[in-house]
Write an enzyme that holds these catalytic residues in place. Sequence first.
Site, PDB file in Angstrom:
ATOM      1  N   GLY A 165       0.880  -1.197  -0.189  1.00 48.23           N
ATOM      2  CA  GLY A 165      -0.121  -0.053  -0.043  1.00 48.23           C
ATOM      3  C   GLY A 165       0.900   1.270  -0.024  1.00 48.23           C
ATOM      4  N   GLY A 202       4.272  -1.591  10.666  1.00 46.85           N
ATOM      5  CA  GLY A 202       5.746  -2.186  10.693  1.00 46.85           C
ATOM      6  C   GLY A 202       6.567  -1.387  10.190  1.00 46.85           C
ATOM      7  N   GLY A 234       7.902  -0.814   7.540  1.00 46.69           N
ATOM      8  CA  GLY A 234       7.698  -0.386   5.971  1.00 46.69           C
ATOM      9  C   GLY A 234       6.920   0.627   6.186  1.00 46.69           C
ATOM     10  N   ILE A 242       4.664  -9.221  14.977  1.00 50.33           N
ATOM     11  CA  ILE A 242       4.894 -10.360  15.704  1.00 50.33           C
ATOM     12  C   ILE A 242       6.552 -10.587  15.744  1.00 50.33           C
ATOM     13  CG2 ILE A 242       2.732 -11.579  15.104  1.00 50.33           C
ATOM     14  CD1 ILE A 242       4.406 -13.473  13.634  1.00 50.33           C
ATOM     15  N   ASP A 243       7.170 -10.023  14.960  1.00 49.83           N
ATOM     16  CA  ASP A 243       8.638 -10.264  15.126  1.00 49.83           C
ATOM     17  C   ASP A 243       9.222  -9.686  15.897  1.00 49.83           C
ATOM     18  OD1 ASP A 243       8.094 -11.480  12.620  1.00 49.83           O
ATOM     19  OD2 ASP A 243       8.832  -9.829  11.380  1.00 49.83           O
ATOM     20  N   MET A 257       8.282 -17.978  12.539  1.00 51.21           N
ATOM     21  CA  MET A 257       8.368 -16.823  11.630  1.00 51.21           C
ATOM     22  C   MET A 257       9.424 -15.896  12.503  1.00 51.21           C
ATOM     23  SD  MET A 257       4.849 -15.127  10.240  1.00 51.21           S
ATOM     24  CE  MET A 257       4.262 -16.062   8.617  1.00 51.21           C
ATOM     25  N   GLY A 258       9.780 -14.657  11.988  1.00 52.39           N
ATOM     26  CA  GLY A 258      10.557 -13.577  12.820  1.00 52.39           C
ATOM     27  C   GLY A 258      11.376 -12.918  11.642  1.00 52.39           C
TER      28      GLY A 258
HETATM   29  O1  F6P Z   1       6.928  -9.321   9.512  1.00 51.62           O
HETATM   30  C1  F6P Z   1       5.770 -10.055  10.029  1.00 51.62           C
HETATM   31  C2  F6P Z   1       5.931 -11.289   9.317  1.00 51.62           C
HETATM   32  O2  F6P Z   1       4.876 -11.955   9.515  1.00 51.62           O
HETATM   33  C3  F6P Z   1       7.175 -12.159   9.216  1.00 51.62           C
HETATM   34  O3  F6P Z   1       7.412 -12.993  10.330  1.00 51.62           O
HETATM   35  C4  F6P Z   1       7.017 -13.082   7.962  1.00 51.62           C
HETATM   36  O4  F6P Z   1       8.283 -13.072   7.380  1.00 51.62           O
HETATM   37  C5  F6P Z   1       6.389 -12.190   7.084  1.00 51.62           C
HETATM   38  O5  F6P Z   1       5.590 -11.067   7.922  1.00 51.62           O
HETATM   39  C6  F6P Z   1       5.556 -12.873   6.195  1.00 51.62           C
HETATM   40  O6  F6P Z   1       4.780 -12.074   5.443  1.00 51.62           O
HETATM   41  P1  F6P Z   1       3.755 -12.322   4.550  1.00 51.62           P
HETATM   42  O7  F6P Z   1       2.274 -12.213   5.146  1.00 51.62           O
HETATM   43  O8  F6P Z   1       3.586 -11.394   3.139  1.00 51.62           O
HETATM   44  O9  F6P Z   1       3.787 -13.599   3.740  1.00 51.62           O
END
Ligand code: F6P
Length: 364
Positions: free
Chosen positions: A80, A116, A118, A141-142, A184-185
Amino acid sequence: MNARRTVAVMTGGGDAPGLNAVIRAIVKQGVTQLGWRVIGLEDSFDGLLESPLRIIDFDRDQVRGILTLGGTILGTTNHGDPFKFRETDGSVSDRSTDVADRLKLLGVEGLIAIGGDGSMGICARLMKERGVQVIGVPKTIDNDIPGTEITFGFDTATAFATESVDRLHSTAEAHERVMVLEVMGRDAGHLALHAGLGGGADVILIPEIPFTWEAVLGKLMRRRAHKRHFSIVVVAEGAKPEGGQVLERTNADGRKSHGGMGQYVADEISRRTGLDSRCTVLGHLQRGGTPTPHDRVLASRMGHHAMELARRNEWGRMVAVRGNRMDSVELTWLLTQPCRQLPLNDDAISTARALGIVFGDEAV
Ligand code: F6P
């Protein structure tokens, strides 16, 4: 009589449990307590840039019952960026001036952006280049946003990942398997470390510490020698072997996401040792569900603090937690900072090491 003060609120980037609690706090304080107008932009900047506009003129009733909901009632998007706005015909154009003009037309004095790194970067540019007044509220969540010790969503994701480790334990033991759990992370290991330590994993692989196969396999074989015929390995999606690469996949929209390291680790363990190994990828389950009490409280505090900053006309700042107190940092400062990785002297790392958990950098 003075015009009613008006702020806009939006959620941008990947969702995190607690977004609705922030929106609720902003609307309850803004509309009910202060008598302001609060306008919600749907799907990040899309709702503001499309015709007709997709916005919500909030009243108190619209945020009833949302404290416990995951996701975001405003919707969100990962692409966005108004500086590179994707039009419905697929073309890309710079619509950042429209953001400033349309907010002005709506009588909005400033935007509260919950997002976040971005989204914070986009907002800092809107502020510098288009004069839009912004207050940021960090979410992920990271837990990797610089300037704040913690972000909401992290506790909920950690709780779910830890429960997953617990669940893998019993089946790992029953089948005498190595269970690999990919969490994730992105480029930070907070989630993997806390889920692994909280769940009693044997090995935790994080982006901050490249691993060697010798150290990882050594731990698994030592456990077998001690008649522990199963093991739990928690792998952050951004982990990598020494001299190796982070694994990525390209999504339909062309963006890249980390992923695949868990399966790679499980396959290599089986190939190199003959041990029966399985991989579970938690993926987006970690972003869903109801926020924990900790995240509801943190998100509410952050929403309230954002309103306090707006009330004091302290625009251009991001809400931050320091020493468990609400504070704020300059949004533009954020632009110069890398993501907040785990410091190698984090005492959760030394605690884990003291408990025999291997990170893959141990001498063998
Ligand atoms: O930044 C949050 C996050 O969930 C990361 O942990 C993960 O790498 C990424 O977003 C996944 O992004 P998407 O939802 O675009 O696959």
